[in-house]
Design a protein around this motif. Structure first.
Motif, PDB file in Angstrom:
ATOM      1  N   SER A  38      -3.295 -15.927 -18.678  1.00  0.00           N
ATOM      2  CA  SER A  38      -4.858 -15.824 -17.971  1.00  0.00           C
ATOM      3  C   SER A  38      -4.647 -16.493 -16.518  1.00  0.00           C
ATOM      4  O   SER A  38      -3.534 -17.180 -16.330  1.00  0.00           O
ATOM      5  N   GLU A 143      -7.977 -23.489 -22.478  1.00  0.00           N
ATOM      6  CA  GLU A 143      -8.474 -22.033 -22.916  1.00  0.00           C
ATOM      7  C   GLU A 143      -8.582 -22.067 -24.552  1.00  0.00           C
ATOM      8  O   GLU A 143      -9.494 -21.119 -24.896  1.00  0.00           O
ATOM      9  N   LYS A 147      -7.033 -18.349 -28.691  1.00  0.00           N
ATOM     10  CA  LYS A 147      -6.584 -17.393 -28.129  1.00  0.00           C
ATOM     11  C   LYS A 147      -5.407 -16.515 -28.421  1.00  0.00           C
ATOM     12  O   LYS A 147      -5.340 -15.263 -28.351  1.00  0.00           O
ATOM     13  N   TYR A 151      -5.941 -12.475 -28.609  1.00  0.00           N
ATOM     14  CA  TYR A 151      -5.280 -11.702 -27.490  1.00  0.00           C
ATOM     15  C   TYR A 151      -3.974 -11.435 -28.147  1.00  0.00           C
ATOM     16  O   TYR A 151      -2.685 -12.058 -27.543  1.00  0.00           O
TER      17      TYR A 151
ATOM     18  N   SER B  38     -12.054 -15.281 -17.086  1.00  0.00           N
ATOM     19  CA  SER B  38     -10.826 -15.423 -17.677  1.00  0.00           C
ATOM     20  C   SER B  38     -10.922 -15.572 -19.346  1.00  0.00           C
ATOM     21  O   SER B  38     -11.960 -15.999 -19.631  1.00  0.00           O
ATOM     22  N   PRO B  39      -9.993 -15.436 -19.922  1.00  0.00           N
ATOM     23  CA  PRO B  39     -10.104 -15.960 -21.461  1.00  0.00           C
ATOM     24  C   PRO B  39     -10.150 -17.512 -21.443  1.00  0.00           C
ATOM     25  O   PRO B  39      -9.400 -18.180 -20.436  1.00  0.00           O
ATOM     26  N   GLY B  40     -11.196 -17.886 -22.074  1.00  0.00           N
ATOM     27  CA  GLY B  40     -11.275 -19.396 -22.215  1.00  0.00           C
ATOM     28  C   GLY B  40     -11.985 -20.091 -21.414  1.00  0.00           C
ATOM     29  O   GLY B  40     -11.771 -21.442 -21.207  1.00  0.00           O
ATOM     30  N   ASP B  66     -14.186  -7.859 -27.699  1.00  0.00           N
ATOM     31  CA  ASP B  66     -13.109  -8.776 -27.746  1.00  0.00           C
ATOM     32  C   ASP B  66     -11.864  -7.506 -28.148  1.00  0.00           C
ATOM     33  O   ASP B  66     -12.125  -6.608 -28.514  1.00  0.00           O
ATOM     34  N   VAL B 119     -14.564  -8.708 -22.342  1.00  0.00           N
ATOM     35  CA  VAL B 119     -13.370  -9.155 -22.652  1.00  0.00           C
ATOM     36  C   VAL B 119     -12.966  -9.986 -21.767  1.00  0.00           C
ATOM     37  O   VAL B 119     -13.104  -9.890 -20.709  1.00  0.00           O
ATOM     38  N   GLY B 120     -12.149 -11.121 -22.205  1.00  0.00           N
ATOM     39  CA  GLY B 120     -11.791 -12.197 -21.224  1.00  0.00           C
ATOM     40  C   GLY B 120     -10.610 -11.506 -20.205  1.00  0.00           C
ATOM     41  O   GLY B 120      -9.673 -11.265 -20.776  1.00  0.00           O
ATOM     42  N   ASN B 121     -10.879 -11.171 -19.033  1.00  0.00           N
ATOM     43  CA  ASN B 121     -10.051 -10.771 -18.225  1.00  0.00           C
ATOM     44  C   ASN B 121     -10.837 -10.682 -16.807  1.00  0.00           C
ATOM     45  O   ASN B 121     -11.873 -10.155 -16.811  1.00  0.00           O
ATOM     46  N   LEU B 122     -10.163 -11.338 -15.841  1.00  0.00           N
ATOM     47  CA  LEU B 122     -10.945 -11.704 -14.518  1.00  0.00           C
ATOM     48  C   LEU B 122     -10.598 -10.334 -13.742  1.00  0.00           C
ATOM     49  O   LEU B 122     -10.859 -10.477 -12.449  1.00  0.00           O
TER      50      LEU B 122
END
Lengths: 218, 218
Positions: A38, A143, A147, A151, B38-40, B66, B119-122
């Motif tokens: 991440s 995080e 996780k 993921y 981001s994730p977390g 997710d 979804v965790g993703n920047l």
């Protein structure tokens, strides 16, 4: 359906180029690790501290991948390490052809170790082989311990897991044993390092492992 | 070139569906926020604490996105909030058609506020309109103050920035003023909340803002 077909073709083409990169590295005895995580998990900080520890004992080089800026390349270059920055201009992962372009701009004389620092993204880079010997997934304790389950592809496609920022465990909601169990549930072969760039914990073990270049243990 | 054309078509199709979603929400007076990070970074924790604060004053619902698992939906459901989980099975972002499917499975009776947790993703979710009134980007202090410069699209496409985990600033390498300056350099219109799920800092201001549903200020 057409999109899926194109994706497959893109991946096949990528895998062919990745294989060409891998042959180049193997012929020269260069150990190549693809760092994935991440954003903000600590990939660049780990590289900085690794170069301090390895100084004089092992010549390393870096290919940096970022959506924008060469901030990470600037940080790493301070350690006297040859570095090339790839700016993907919005693309969410590195591909083998970009790495190939970067390789043309790197002087590999005497280099034994190459780090490819991927774009900060725990999803997309999992599918792309760059020609590395191993993917190293970095997950920071901040995080959360869930996780690996959320993921899974990244943990399945990696050979090593660095659990970073272990110094922050007292302040965050993260159970280290649960994190490790979740990761090993997805990929029982994962080799795990517990590290902190702040305290230096885990760096001697990590750098010893790097010096051995022990691919057979992966 | 063909890939670019297909991507454009995918985005155009997505934007049309998103517009349909937006009309549905506007007709019913439902305020919709698309949470990205981001994730977390703490999206789910922020939702949990928000529902505690809003209890009795505002009826909310959640669409969870997710890659795998319904862990987040389980967490949110404990607060008595209607929730639907979308599992993308590897896809790195939500699209408007998935949200449309989820909407069919939600009872919107009395609902004034809908959170779509992406979804965790920047990177990837920045390009996809889901029909929300605003994107809210969550960045935690543990990720570092350089992230707005390195992932500019997400900050450019968001109307609000939640800086989360401000309680951890003493323990991490993050300059809060530099973080805010970097974010405002990318998007001078960003409205910023500084928050902590551990101490509760910033939640009164955030919840007051939610109750006003003040879209005009975005």
């Amino acid at each position: 359906m057409s999109v899926i077909t194109i994706e497959r073709k893109v991946l096949e083409k990528n895998d062919q180029l990745a294989q060409r990169n891998r042959l180049f590295f193997e012929e020269r005895g260069i150990f190549v690790l693809n760092l994935v995580s991440s954003p903000g998990a600590g990939k660049t900080s780990i590289l900085e501290k690794t170069f301090l520890e390895l100084r004089g004992s092992m010549r390393a080089a870096v290919i940096e991948g970022d959506v924008q800026t060469d901030l990470d390349a600037q940080r790493v270059a301070k350690y006297g390490v040859p570095v090339v920055q790839i700016v993907t201009l919005g693309a969410c992962h590195l591909e083998a052809n970009l790495v190939q372009d970067a390789m043309r701009n790197l002087d590999f004389t005497g280099v034994e170790l190459l780090f490819i620092e991927n774009v900060g993204n725990l999803v997309c880079p999992a599918s792309y082989d760059l020609g590395e010997q191993a993917k190293v997934v970095v997950l920071s304790t901040t995080e959360g311990d869930d996780k690996p389950l959320k993921y899974p592809s990244m943990f399945l496609n990696s050979s090593l897991l660095i659990i970073n920022k272990i110094d922050l465990i007292p302040y965050v909601n993260c159970d280290l044993n649960r994190l490790k169990n979740n990761a090993l549930q997805i990929n029982p072969k994962l080799r795990i390092f517990e590290m902190s760039c702040t305290t230096g914990a885990g760096f001697p073990e990590w750098c010893n492992w790097l010096k051995k270049k022990d691919v057979s243990s992966l």
